[in-house]
Design an enzyme around this catalytic site. Structure first.
Site, PDB file in Angstrom:
ATOM      1  N   GLN A 126     -47.883  -3.639  32.526  1.00  0.00           N
ATOM      2  CA  GLN A 126     -48.827  -3.874  31.428  1.00  0.00           C
ATOM      3  C   GLN A 126     -50.009  -2.910  31.506  1.00  0.00           C
ATOM      4  O   GLN A 126     -50.790  -2.972  32.453  1.00  0.00           O
ATOM      5  CB  GLN A 126     -49.345  -5.317  31.513  1.00  0.00           C
ATOM      6  CG  GLN A 126     -50.369  -5.677  30.452  1.00  0.00           C
ATOM      7  CD  GLN A 126     -50.924  -7.082  30.654  1.00  0.00           C
ATOM      8  OE1 GLN A 126     -50.966  -7.580  31.784  1.00  0.00           O
ATOM      9  NE2 GLN A 126     -51.354  -7.714  29.584  1.00  0.00           N
ATOM     10  N   TYR A 128     -53.045  -2.574  29.806  1.00  0.00           N
ATOM     11  CA  TYR A 128     -54.159  -3.012  28.954  1.00  0.00           C
ATOM     12  C   TYR A 128     -55.491  -2.506  29.533  1.00  0.00           C
ATOM     13  O   TYR A 128     -56.211  -1.758  28.907  1.00  0.00           O
ATOM     14  CB  TYR A 128     -54.196  -4.548  28.897  1.00  0.00           C
ATOM     15  CG  TYR A 128     -53.386  -5.197  27.801  1.00  0.00           C
ATOM     16  CD1 TYR A 128     -52.239  -4.608  27.289  1.00  0.00           C
ATOM     17  CD2 TYR A 128     -53.754  -6.447  27.289  1.00  0.00           C
ATOM     18  CE1 TYR A 128     -51.491  -5.228  26.302  1.00  0.00           C
ATOM     19  CE2 TYR A 128     -53.013  -7.068  26.292  1.00  0.00           C
ATOM     20  CZ  TYR A 128     -51.891  -6.464  25.808  1.00  0.00           C
ATOM     21  OH  TYR A 128     -51.161  -7.088  24.824  1.00  0.00           O
ATOM     22  N   GLU A 244     -49.186 -14.795  27.994  1.00  0.00           N
ATOM     23  CA  GLU A 244     -49.542 -14.501  29.389  1.00  0.00           C
ATOM     24  C   GLU A 244     -50.307 -15.679  29.998  1.00  0.00           C
ATOM     25  O   GLU A 244     -50.041 -16.087  31.112  1.00  0.00           O
ATOM     26  CB  GLU A 244     -50.388 -13.226  29.439  1.00  0.00           C
ATOM     27  CG  GLU A 244     -50.786 -12.822  30.853  1.00  0.00           C
ATOM     28  CD  GLU A 244     -51.556 -11.495  30.903  1.00  0.00           C
ATOM     29  OE1 GLU A 244     -51.689 -10.845  29.855  1.00  0.00           O
ATOM     30  OE2 GLU A 244     -52.013 -11.144  31.996  1.00  0.00           O
ATOM     31  N   SER A 382     -60.549 -13.332  32.416  1.00  0.00           N
ATOM     32  CA  SER A 382     -61.211 -14.124  33.464  1.00  0.00           C
ATOM     33  C   SER A 382     -61.530 -15.539  32.950  1.00  0.00           C
ATOM     34  O   SER A 382     -61.632 -15.778  31.753  1.00  0.00           O
ATOM     35  CB  SER A 382     -62.487 -13.429  33.922  1.00  0.00           C
ATOM     36  OG  SER A 382     -63.445 -13.527  32.894  1.00  0.00           O
ATOM     37  N   ASN A 383     -61.700 -16.471  33.914  1.00  0.00           N
ATOM     38  CA  ASN A 383     -61.941 -17.861  33.520  1.00  0.00           C
ATOM     39  C   ASN A 383     -63.243 -18.024  32.741  1.00  0.00           C
ATOM     40  O   ASN A 383     -63.337 -18.876  31.853  1.00  0.00           O
ATOM     41  CB  ASN A 383     -61.928 -18.758  34.767  1.00  0.00           C
ATOM     42  CG  ASN A 383     -60.503 -19.032  35.225  1.00  0.00           C
ATOM     43  OD1 ASN A 383     -59.563 -18.379  34.756  1.00  0.00           O
ATOM     44  ND2 ASN A 383     -60.327 -19.985  36.121  1.00  0.00           N
ATOM     45  N   GLU A 384     -64.253 -17.193  33.054  1.00  0.00           N
ATOM     46  CA  GLU A 384     -65.508 -17.285  32.285  1.00  0.00           C
ATOM     47  C   GLU A 384     -65.238 -16.988  30.807  1.00  0.00           C
ATOM     48  O   GLU A 384     -65.743 -17.670  29.916  1.00  0.00           O
ATOM     49  CB  GLU A 384     -66.546 -16.282  32.817  1.00  0.00           C
ATOM     50  CG  GLU A 384     -67.110 -16.610  34.198  1.00  0.00           C
ATOM     51  CD  GLU A 384     -66.224 -16.081  35.320  1.00  0.00           C
ATOM     52  OE1 GLU A 384     -65.128 -15.543  35.029  1.00  0.00           O
ATOM     53  OE2 GLU A 384     -66.610 -16.228  36.493  1.00  0.00           O
TER      54      GLU A 384
HETATM   55  C1  LIG Z   1     -54.831  -8.615  40.799  1.00  0.00           C
HETATM   56  C2  LIG Z   1     -55.052  -8.190  39.372  1.00  0.00           C
HETATM   57  C3  LIG Z   1     -53.962  -7.822  38.607  1.00  0.00           C
HETATM   58  C4  LIG Z   1     -54.144  -7.366  37.305  1.00  0.00           C
HETATM   59  N1  LIG Z   1     -53.049  -6.930  36.599  1.00  0.00           N
HETATM   60  C5  LIG Z   1     -53.238  -6.324  35.407  1.00  0.00           C
HETATM   61  C6  LIG Z   1     -52.151  -5.691  34.741  1.00  0.00           C
HETATM   62  O1  LIG Z   1     -51.003  -5.704  35.210  1.00  0.00           O
HETATM   63  N2  LIG Z   1     -52.392  -5.051  33.587  1.00  0.00           N
HETATM   64  C7  LIG Z   1     -53.632  -5.022  33.007  1.00  0.00           C
HETATM   65  O2  LIG Z   1     -53.771  -4.444  31.933  1.00  0.00           O
HETATM   66  N3  LIG Z   1     -54.688  -5.620  33.614  1.00  0.00           N
HETATM   67  C8  LIG Z   1     -54.523  -6.261  34.798  1.00  0.00           C
HETATM   68  N4  LIG Z   1     -55.595  -6.854  35.446  1.00  0.00           N
HETATM   69  C9  LIG Z   1     -56.933  -6.724  34.856  1.00  0.00           C
HETATM   70  C10 LIG Z   1     -57.548  -8.033  34.400  1.00  0.00           C
HETATM   71  O3  LIG Z   1     -57.013  -8.442  33.174  1.00  0.00           O
HETATM   72  C11 LIG Z   1     -59.083  -7.787  34.343  1.00  0.00           C
HETATM   73  O4  LIG Z   1     -59.522  -7.645  35.676  1.00  0.00           O
HETATM   74  C12 LIG Z   1     -59.817  -8.912  33.668  1.00  0.00           C
HETATM   75  O5  LIG Z   1     -59.576  -8.908  32.290  1.00  0.00           O
HETATM   76  C13 LIG Z   1     -61.355  -8.840  33.919  1.00  0.00           C
HETATM   77  O6  LIG Z   1     -61.851  -7.574  33.588  1.00  0.00           O
HETATM   78  P1  LIG Z   1     -62.768  -6.716  34.606  1.00  0.00           P
HETATM   79  O7  LIG Z   1     -62.064  -6.682  35.934  1.00  0.00           O
HETATM   80  O8  LIG Z   1     -63.087  -5.408  33.937  1.00  0.00           O
HETATM   81  O9  LIG Z   1     -64.099  -7.543  34.817  1.00  0.00           O
HETATM   82  P2  LIG Z   1     -65.415  -7.511  33.898  1.00  0.00           P
HETATM   83  O10 LIG Z   1     -65.029  -7.617  32.476  1.00  0.00           O
HETATM   84  O11 LIG Z   1     -66.253  -6.353  34.329  1.00  0.00           O
HETATM   85  O12 LIG Z   1     -66.092  -8.861  34.318  1.00  0.00           O
HETATM   86  C14 LIG Z   1     -66.805  -9.042  35.542  1.00  0.00           C
HETATM   87  C15 LIG Z   1     -67.331 -10.476  35.587  1.00  0.00           C
HETATM   88  O13 LIG Z   1     -68.222 -10.727  34.487  1.00  0.00           O
HETATM   89  C16 LIG Z   1     -67.769 -11.836  33.720  1.00  0.00           C
HETATM   90  N5  LIG Z   1     -68.014 -11.619  32.300  1.00  0.00           N
HETATM   91  C17 LIG Z   1     -67.771 -10.461  31.600  1.00  0.00           C
HETATM   92  N6  LIG Z   1     -68.116 -10.638  30.289  1.00  0.00           N
HETATM   93  C18 LIG Z   1     -68.559 -11.926  30.166  1.00  0.00           C
HETATM   94  C19 LIG Z   1     -69.031 -12.724  29.068  1.00  0.00           C
HETATM   95  N7  LIG Z   1     -69.100 -12.236  27.827  1.00  0.00           N
HETATM   96  N8  LIG Z   1     -69.403 -14.014  29.307  1.00  0.00           N
HETATM   97  C20 LIG Z   1     -69.315 -14.539  30.562  1.00  0.00           C
HETATM   98  N9  LIG Z   1     -68.870 -13.832  31.642  1.00  0.00           N
HETATM   99  C21 LIG Z   1     -68.498 -12.558  31.449  1.00  0.00           C
HETATM  100  C22 LIG Z   1     -66.261 -11.901  33.988  1.00  0.00           C
HETATM  101  O14 LIG Z   1     -65.734 -13.174  33.735  1.00  0.00           O
HETATM  102  C23 LIG Z   1     -66.198 -11.525  35.451  1.00  0.00           C
HETATM  103  O15 LIG Z   1     -66.490 -12.629  36.274  1.00  0.00           O
HETATM  104  C24 LIG Z   1     -55.444  -7.336  36.736  1.00  0.00           C
HETATM  105  C25 LIG Z   1     -56.545  -7.753  37.509  1.00  0.00           C
HETATM  106  C26 LIG Z   1     -56.361  -8.160  38.808  1.00  0.00           C
HETATM  107  C27 LIG Z   1     -57.575  -8.564  39.615  1.00  0.00           C
END
Ligand SMILES: Cc1cc2nc3c(=O)[nH]c(=O)nc-3n(C[C@H](O)[C@H](O)[C@H](O)COP(=O)(O)OP(=O)(O)OC[C@H]3O[C@@H](n4cnc5c(N)ncnc54)[C@H](O)[C@@H]3O)c2cc1C
Length: 399
Positions: A126, A128, A244, A382-384
């Site tokens: 994936q 994304y 998903e 993320s859960n948030e």
């Molecule tokens: C082990 C693992 C496997 C993954 N596999 C894939 C994959 O196969 N393909 C793919 O495309 N992606 C994958 N992901 C990516 C995953 O979908 C993202 O990590 C996720 O969407 C969070 O984005 P970020 O890491 O950029 O965190 P950020 O968006 O930078 O967020 C950081 C923190 O801030 C909080 N936050 C951000 N915005 C807000 C808001 N508006 N309100 C409240 N809280 C907020 C978040 O909840 C989080 O706690 C994977 C991630 C992990 C850790």
């Protein structure tokens, strides 16, 4: 609404159980039960066994090779697989991309890709997330520029799970940089063997190689690999995410995990008595079990509603939040029950290399699993962010 199983449901459960007893290889079941990694060969082997049985794609319509099961049968199948410690089916092709192709793909795409997902010839990953585009996914910057009958793709994806095994990647790419963020995104299917693609490993907290960065430099993708319409990819992307998230809830995994914790806590002696009799530990265990029972009932309610034609919406976010919280709590209980045996959480434990310590069964990978599953509340949105969605939909936009 009747949440009891019918006679037919119970007969189906017996059939699934008999199949698992006969066909699930012991080494794969042991690896799952002890929390160890499987590798590509293990995943491929179980994929083939299920495909041979015709039970690989419970959520697909029969016309494409699905099982024709109703929602309750799918739930029973999941429960039984977890109970028998069957490997998890890698979801990217089967439960994430396939529904998108079935709903939005062209006839040629369905005819070409769906059989190859079933046979295992195509292993999908994936594409994304990007640096700077995770929760705020619509700000993604990987560009695809039309050049004759190809798109030329440049950019970087990150956190690509099991991308090291994949030969295809579905990607969100920006095809109109001038449009409003969500309106300039397209959904592309990319052969990983195309020149210009580089996969670089990211090593996780538990020492394992599960995720990757994927870099694209002037990667030429035929226009027929665009899903649906150009610049409409956001709609397809969101549809995929609903599938998903429901998948991540993992009721069966938690039920199996809870049983494992209980086994461990019965064996471990704490101040002269089995740990399971310690009031603090027992209280946490009971809380986790009650939460899990409540979630399993919610899951059944949603399945029952879906069986009557009501599509799941915000419920997939609710299941994702609660399901991952419970799984992480169970991981923590397992780590605590393992005590000192959980200390050497080195990644070798996942490969079964830690047995010199002769720990109680299942405890040598407890810490590694605890750290690895921190990911559950992050990926798939993320859960948030899920809580924001729930608040918006259920509380009328006051977020
Ligand atoms: C082990 C693992 C496997 C993954 N596999 C894939 C994959 O196969 N393909 C793919 O495309 N992606 C994958 N992901 C990516 C995953 O979908 C993202 O990590 C996720 O969407 C969070 O984005 P970020 O890491 O950029 O965190 P950020 O968006 O930078 O967020 C950081 C923190 O801030 C909080 N936050 C951000 N915005 C807000 C808001 N508006 N309100 C409240 N809280 C907020 C978040 O909840 C989080 O706690 C994977 C991630 C992990 C850790």
């Amino acid at each position: 609404m009747d949440l009891n199983y019918s006679t037919e449901d119970l007969a189906f459960r017996a059939e699934v159980r008999a199949f698992l007893e006969a066909k699930l290889p012991q080494d794969l079941s042991d690896a799952v039960r002890l929390g160890r990694g499987l590798g590509k060969e293990g995943h491929d082997r179980w994929h083939s066994i299920l495909n041979e049985q015709g039970w690989l794609a419970p959520t697909w319509p029969e016309e494409y090779g699905g099982c024709g099961w109703n929602a309750v049968q799918r739930h029973i199948f999941d429960e039984e697989c977890c109970r028998a410690h069957a490997p998890r089916i890698v979801p990217f092709g089967l439960t994430m991309l396939a529904p998108v192709l079935q709903k939005f793909g062209s006839d040629q795409q369905r005819a070409y890709f769906l059989p190859k997902i079933l046979s295992g010839e195509h292993w999908w990953c994936q594409g994304y997330s990007e640096p700077g585009a995770g929760s705020d996914l619509a700000s993604l910057r990987t560009r695809a520029v039309r050049d004759g009958d190809h798109y030329v793709v440049n950019g970087q994806k990150t956190w690509t799970t099991l991308g090291q095994y994949a030969n295809w990647i579905f990607c969100l790419v920006r095809t109109d940089p001038d449009a409003k963020q969500q309106e300039g995104i397209s959904f592309l299917l990319i052969d990983m063997d195309t020149p210009g693609i580089e996969v670089r490993p990211i090593i996780l907290l538990d020492g394992t190689h599960e995720v990757n960065e994927v870099w694209f430099t002037d990667v030429r993708v035929p226009v027929e690999n665009l899903v649906g319409e150009e610049n409409k990819g956001w709609t397809y992307a969101k549809y995929l995410l609903t599938h998903e998230r429901t998948n991540i809830a993992g009721v069966g995994f938690s039920q199996a995990g809870l049983e494992a914790v209980k086994r461990l806590a019965r064996q471990q002696i704490h101040r002269g008595r089995p740990l399971i009799e310690n009031p603090h530990f027992a209280a946490r265990l009971a809380r986790a079990e009650i939460d899990l029972m409540a979630m399993a009932t919610t899951n059944l309610r949603i399945i029952s509603a879906a069986a009557q034609g009501q599509a799941p919406g915000v419920e997939s976010s609710m299941l994702k939040v609660k399901g991952t919280e419970i799984r992480q709590e169970i991981n923590d209980l397992a780590r605590r029950a393992a005590g000192v045996y959980a200390l050497p959480f080195a990644s070798e434990a996942l490969a079964g290399d830690n047995s010199a310590l002769a720990p109680p069964e299942g405890s040598d990978a407890a810490a590694a699993q605890y750290f690895n599953n921190r990911k559950l509340s992050i990926f798939g949105g993320s859960n948030e962010i899920q809580k924001n969605i729930i608040a918006k939909v259920s509380l009328g936009g006051r977020t």
